[in-house]
Design a protein around this motif. Structure first.
Motif, PDB file in Angstrom:
ATOM      1  N   MET B   1      31.725 -66.502  -1.875  1.00  0.00           N
ATOM      2  CA  MET B   1      31.021 -65.998  -3.060  1.00  0.00           C
ATOM      3  C   MET B   1      31.107 -64.470  -3.119  1.00  0.00           C
ATOM      4  SD  MET B   1      28.702 -66.720  -5.593  1.00  0.00           S
ATOM      5  CE  MET B   1      27.524 -68.035  -5.273  1.00  0.00           C
ATOM      6  N   LEU B   2      31.453 -63.947  -4.287  1.00  0.00           N
ATOM      7  CA  LEU B   2      31.484 -62.506  -4.492  1.00  0.00           C
ATOM      8  C   LEU B   2      30.307 -62.111  -5.387  1.00  0.00           C
ATOM      9  CD1 LEU B   2      32.898 -59.704  -4.299  1.00  0.00           C
ATOM     10  CD2 LEU B   2      34.277 -60.381  -6.282  1.00  0.00           C
ATOM     11  N   TYR B   3      29.395 -61.317  -4.832  1.00  0.00           N
ATOM     12  CA  TYR B   3      28.281 -60.806  -5.623  1.00  0.00           C
ATOM     13  C   TYR B   3      28.622 -59.403  -6.119  1.00  0.00           C
ATOM     14  CZ  TYR B   3      25.276 -64.489  -3.662  1.00  0.00           C
ATOM     15  OH  TYR B   3      24.723 -65.685  -3.307  1.00  0.00           O
ATOM     16  N   ILE B   4      28.540 -59.200  -7.422  1.00  0.00           N
ATOM     17  CA  ILE B   4      28.707 -57.847  -7.969  1.00  0.00           C
ATOM     18  C   ILE B   4      27.310 -57.405  -8.365  1.00  0.00           C
ATOM     19  CG2 ILE B   4      29.959 -56.417  -9.592  1.00  0.00           C
ATOM     20  CD1 ILE B   4      32.168 -57.955  -8.908  1.00  0.00           C
ATOM     21  N   ILE B   5      26.796 -56.417  -7.659  1.00  0.00           N
ATOM     22  CA  ILE B   5      25.373 -56.102  -7.766  1.00  0.00           C
ATOM     23  C   ILE B   5      25.153 -54.692  -8.312  1.00  0.00           C
ATOM     24  CG2 ILE B   5      23.219 -55.863  -6.454  1.00  0.00           C
ATOM     25  CD1 ILE B   5      24.521 -57.880  -4.418  1.00  0.00           C
ATOM     26  N   GLY B   6      24.441 -54.581  -9.412  1.00  0.00           N
ATOM     27  CA  GLY B   6      24.105 -53.276  -9.969  1.00  0.00           C
ATOM     28  C   GLY B   6      22.970 -52.632  -9.187  1.00  0.00           C
ATOM     29  N   LEU B   7      23.138 -51.342  -8.874  1.00  0.00           N
ATOM     30  CA  LEU B   7      22.114 -50.619  -8.107  1.00  0.00           C
ATOM     31  C   LEU B   7      21.145 -49.860  -9.006  1.00  0.00           C
ATOM     32  CD1 LEU B   7      24.191 -49.047  -5.184  1.00  0.00           C
ATOM     33  CD2 LEU B   7      22.816 -51.138  -5.167  1.00  0.00           C
ATOM     34  N   GLY B   8      21.431 -49.834 -10.315  1.00  0.00           N
ATOM     35  CA  GLY B   8      20.604 -49.025 -11.204  1.00  0.00           C
ATOM     36  C   GLY B   8      20.992 -47.562 -11.112  1.00  0.00           C
ATOM     37  N   LEU B   9      20.133 -46.703 -11.624  1.00  0.00           N
ATOM     38  CA  LEU B   9      20.537 -45.314 -11.853  1.00  0.00           C
ATOM     39  C   LEU B   9      19.920 -44.281 -10.918  1.00  0.00           C
ATOM     40  CD1 LEU B   9      20.297 -45.424 -15.736  1.00  0.00           C
ATOM     41  CD2 LEU B   9      22.388 -45.393 -14.368  1.00  0.00           C
ATOM     42  N   GLY B  10      18.803 -44.575 -10.338  1.00  0.00           N
ATOM     43  CA  GLY B  10      18.084 -43.523  -9.626  1.00  0.00           C
ATOM     44  C   GLY B  10      18.461 -43.410  -8.166  1.00  0.00           C
ATOM     45  N   ASP B  11      17.806 -44.187  -7.336  1.00  0.00           N
ATOM     46  CA  ASP B  11      18.113 -44.162  -5.911  1.00  0.00           C
ATOM     47  C   ASP B  11      18.036 -45.576  -5.343  1.00  0.00           C
ATOM     48  OD1 ASP B  11      15.375 -44.733  -5.464  1.00  0.00           O
ATOM     49  OD2 ASP B  11      14.876 -42.614  -5.345  1.00  0.00           O
ATOM     50  N   GLU B  12      17.901 -45.662  -4.025  1.00  0.00           N
ATOM     51  CA  GLU B  12      17.968 -46.980  -3.384  1.00  0.00           C
ATOM     52  C   GLU B  12      16.854 -47.922  -3.847  1.00  0.00           C
ATOM     53  OE1 GLU B  12      17.007 -44.244  -1.934  1.00  0.00           O
ATOM     54  OE2 GLU B  12      15.067 -44.676  -0.971  1.00  0.00           O
ATOM     55  N   ARG B  13      15.792 -47.370  -4.419  1.00  0.00           N
ATOM     56  CA  ARG B  13      14.687 -48.223  -4.855  1.00  0.00           C
ATOM     57  C   ARG B  13      14.929 -48.869  -6.222  1.00  0.00           C
ATOM     58  NH1 ARG B  13      10.018 -44.617  -5.502  1.00  0.00           N
ATOM     59  NH2 ARG B  13      11.684 -43.165  -6.066  1.00  0.00           N
ATOM     60  N   ASP B  14      16.084 -48.592  -6.810  1.00  0.00           N
ATOM     61  CA  ASP B  14      16.352 -49.161  -8.126  1.00  0.00           C
ATOM     62  C   ASP B  14      17.111 -50.474  -8.092  1.00  0.00           C
ATOM     63  OD1 ASP B  14      15.181 -47.366 -10.219  1.00  0.00           O
ATOM     64  OD2 ASP B  14      16.164 -45.907  -8.946  1.00  0.00           O
ATOM     65  N   ILE B  15      17.378 -50.963  -6.910  1.00  0.00           N
ATOM     66  CA  ILE B  15      17.955 -52.307  -6.820  1.00  0.00           C
ATOM     67  C   ILE B  15      16.857 -53.311  -7.187  1.00  0.00           C
ATOM     68  CG2 ILE B  15      17.385 -52.774  -4.384  1.00  0.00           C
ATOM     69  CD1 ILE B  15      20.238 -54.004  -4.131  1.00  0.00           C
ATOM     70  N   GLY B 107      39.695 -68.768  -7.795  1.00  0.00           N
ATOM     71  CA  GLY B 107      38.685 -69.811  -7.668  1.00  0.00           C
ATOM     72  C   GLY B 107      37.443 -69.381  -6.890  1.00  0.00           C
ATOM     73  N   ILE B 108      37.303 -68.071  -6.703  1.00  0.00           N
ATOM     74  CA  ILE B 108      36.127 -67.569  -5.984  1.00  0.00           C
ATOM     75  C   ILE B 108      34.937 -67.523  -6.950  1.00  0.00           C
ATOM     76  CG2 ILE B 108      35.127 -65.543  -4.831  1.00  0.00           C
ATOM     77  CD1 ILE B 108      38.104 -64.829  -4.067  1.00  0.00           C
ATOM     78  N   GLN B 109      33.803 -68.004  -6.515  1.00  0.00           N
ATOM     79  CA  GLN B 109      32.606 -67.917  -7.347  1.00  0.00           C
ATOM     80  C   GLN B 109      32.140 -66.468  -7.410  1.00  0.00           C
ATOM     81  OE1 GLN B 109      29.587 -70.998  -6.116  1.00  0.00           O
ATOM     82  NE2 GLN B 109      29.353 -70.906  -8.354  1.00  0.00           N
ATOM     83  N   VAL B 110      31.813 -66.019  -8.610  1.00  0.00           N
ATOM     84  CA  VAL B 110      31.353 -64.647  -8.803  1.00  0.00           C
ATOM     85  C   VAL B 110      29.960 -64.671  -9.404  1.00  0.00           C
ATOM     86  CG1 VAL B 110      31.811 -62.445  -9.952  1.00  0.00           C
ATOM     87  CG2 VAL B 110      33.720 -63.885  -9.233  1.00  0.00           C
ATOM     88  N   LYS B 111      29.047 -63.916  -8.812  1.00  0.00           N
ATOM     89  CA  LYS B 111      27.723 -63.783  -9.414  1.00  0.00           C
ATOM     90  C   LYS B 111      27.430 -62.314  -9.665  1.00  0.00           C
ATOM     91  CE  LYS B 111      24.720 -67.667  -8.621  1.00  0.00           C
ATOM     92  NZ  LYS B 111      23.607 -68.244  -7.898  1.00  0.00           N
ATOM     93  N   ALA B 112      26.972 -62.018 -10.873  1.00  0.00           N
ATOM     94  CA  ALA B 112      26.620 -60.635 -11.201  1.00  0.00           C
ATOM     95  C   ALA B 112      25.111 -60.488 -11.159  1.00  0.00           C
ATOM     96  CB  ALA B 112      27.153 -60.282 -12.583  1.00  0.00           C
ATOM     97  N   VAL B 113      24.647 -59.399 -10.574  1.00  0.00           N
ATOM     98  CA  VAL B 113      23.223 -59.079 -10.638  1.00  0.00           C
ATOM     99  C   VAL B 113      23.094 -57.819 -11.482  1.00  0.00           C
ATOM    100  CG1 VAL B 113      21.124 -58.550  -9.359  1.00  0.00           C
ATOM    101  CG2 VAL B 113      22.826 -60.092  -8.371  1.00  0.00           C
TER     102      VAL B 113
END
Lengths: 282, 282
Positions: B1-15, B107-113
C-alpha cells in the motif's frame, strides 16, 4: 480567542493535531451544522464520536443560530477560548467570513486552523487544480422555479425556499445536477446557462470550465470525498446520470481541455461499460 | 500500500490524526523535498522534529530521487506499507500524479490523506474561493531570459535553468513577482502578458482573475500561510512591493471585482499608511 477550526472531509480523524490541541484548550465548542455531518458520527448518536475524542461537550450550531446567536458566541470569545468547528476548511466551500468580521470588529483575536476542503481535494481525480474555473452551487429546481426565469427576481424567493430546505435537509446528487444542467442547456442553448446556475444554495459544487456542455461532455462525479468509502467516477453526463453515487455529499466537475497526464489519471476512474452502483465501499 | 499523505502548511502539528495513524503503520517513510520544509524543522536539524513525532526515520526525497528512484519506492509499496509525505495537499499545488499513475499501473493500492493546501487556505483573506480564476507559477527572470521572448522556444532552456535552481533553492518573493509582473505589463501592455507567465517554475502561485493589471491594482500578498507567523497584507502592487514579507513561501492574489463582504474582510489586512516590515511574528 475565537478558534475557527477545519475538521476536514472524512470523519473525526481528519482534524489536525493543531486543531485538536486548540479544541482541548477551549472552554466552549460549537460545530456548524450547515453541511453534512453524517460521517462525523453526529446524526445518529448525537455528538458522541467527537465529544469522546475531545473530552468535552459540543453545541450544534445551525445556520439560524450562527446568524442570530452570534452575539453569544462572540461575547464568550471575549472572555474565554471558544472553538467554532467547520466541516472542510474554514474558508473553503462555506465561508464563515461574517462571524470572523464581527469578531475582529469587537477586537477579538481570531485564529484559523486550516484543513482539506472539497475545493482542493477534488484534485485527487488527476485534474490540475491550477486550471480550474469558477465554482458554483446548484439549487434544486421546483415545479414553479427554474433558474431560467431569473428575470422575475427569483433570488429573494429562492433564498426563502433555500432556508426552508434546511429542515429536513435535502442533498443535491450528481444525477439531479446533471439532469438540471442538461435541462437548462436545452432551454437556453448557450453557455450563458451557466450564469443562471450561479444563483444559490445547496451542497453541490460545480467546478466548471466555462464552456458549453452537452450529454457527451466528460465529467467527474464525486461522493463522500475524503471518506473511506469515497466514490469517484469519470464519464459523460449521459453515463454519470445512471450511476448510483450513494450517500451525500456529492460534487461534480465538468472537464475542460485536458493534458496527457491528466488523461492518464482520469482513466483510472473512467466509466466504460458497466455502470457502477454504490455498494457502501468503493 | 502506498499512502500519499498531506502534511498541511504550517509545521509538524498540521498532519491529521488519519495521516499520523497511516505514517505509524508504514515500514518506510519518504518526504518530498520540492517545496519549503523550513517550518517543518527539517532544514537545520535534519528530520528530527518529524522523526520524533512519528517514532521512525524519514528519507528525504528530492525531485530527482522521485523521478529516478520511483521504482524503489514502488517496489517497496508492493511488499509493505510506504508513506510518501507531501507539504500541503497531495493533489494541491504540486501534484504527485505521476507517482500515483505508476503505482496504480502496477496494481499497488494507493490511499491519499488530504490536508490544507495553499489553494484553499488563501481563502482566509476573505476572497471567495468559488470565484478564483486560474493559478500560475511565476519563474525568475534572468538577464537573458524573459517570458516575453517565448518565440525562441524558451521552455526547454528555462526548464534546464529551473532544474539548476534547486540547489541552492531560491524562493520567489511577493516583491520580485510584482516587479516582474509590472515589467511584463509595461512591455506588452495587454492581459496577454498573463499567458507568458504561465510558463514554468518555482514557488509562487499567482491566483489571478484574468484581467489587465497595473501598479494600482489591489493585490493580497501572503507569506508562510498557515504558520504561526503567517503574514497577510492587502494593498496596491505599488505598496506591496515595499513590504518585507520575510521568509518563504510567498504567494500573491490579484484581486478582481469584489463583493461587500469580501471588502470588509480585506479591510483587516489592508495597508494604509505605514508599510509593515516582517518582525517574525505578525
Amino acid at each position: 480567542m475565537l478558534y475557527i477550526i477545519g475538521l476536514g472531509l472524512g470523519d473525526e480523524r481528519d482534524i489536525t493535531l493543531r486543531g485538536l490541541e486548540a479544541v482541548k484548550k477551549c472552554d466552549k465548542v460549537y460545530i456548524e451544522a450547515y453541511t453534512s455531518l453524517l460521517s462525523f458520527g453526529l446524526s445518529t448518536d448525537g455528538l458522541s464520536t467527537l465529544e469522546k475524542l475531545y473530552g468535552k461537550p459540543i453545541t450544534l450550531a445551525d445556520r439560524e443560530m450562527v446568524e442570530e446567536k452570534a452575539d453569544k458566541i462572540l461575547s464568550e470569545s471575549q472572555e474565554s477560548n471558544v472553538a467554532f468547528l467547520v466541516v472542510g476548511d474554514p474558508f473553503g466551500a462555506t465561508t464563515h467570513t461574517d462571524l470572523v468580521v464581527r469578531a475582529k470588529k469587537l477586537g477579538i483575536q481570531v485564529k484559523a486552523v486550516h484543513n482539506a476542503s472539497v475545493m482542493n481535494a477534488v484534485g485527487i481525480c488527476g485534474l490540475q487544480l491550477y486550471r480550474f474555473g469558477e465554482t458554483v452551487s446548484i439549487p434544486f429546481f421546483t415545479e414553479t422555479w427554474r433558474p431560467d426565469i431569473r428575470v422575475k427576481e427569483p433570488s429573494l424567493e429562492s433564498l426563502c425556499r433555500g432556508k426552508k430546505l434546511y429542515e429536513p435537509p435535502r442533498y443535491m446528487t450528481v444525477n439531479t445536477a446533471i439532469e438540471q444542467l442538461l435541462e437548462v442547456e436545452l432551454l437556453q442553448g448557450e453557455s450563458e446557462a451557466y450564469e443562471s446556475l450561479v444563483l444559490t444554495v445547496e451542497f453541490l459544487y460545480l467546478i466548471a470550465f466555462l464552456e458549453v456542455y452537452n450529454e457527451d461532455t466528460l465529467c467527474v462525479g464525486f461522493a463522500r470525498l475524503g471518506s473511506e468509502d469515497q466514490m469517484i467516477v469519470a464519464g459523460t453526463m449521459r453515463l454519470l446520470q445512471m450511476v448510483d453515487f450513494g450517500a451525500p455529499l456529492h460534487c461534480l466537475v465538468i472537464v475542460g481541455e485536458t493534458h496527457p497526464v491528466e488523461e492518464e489519471m482520469l482513466d483510472f476512474y473512467r466509466l466504460t461499460d458497466d455502470v457502477p452502483q454504490h455498494t457502501g465501499n468503493v
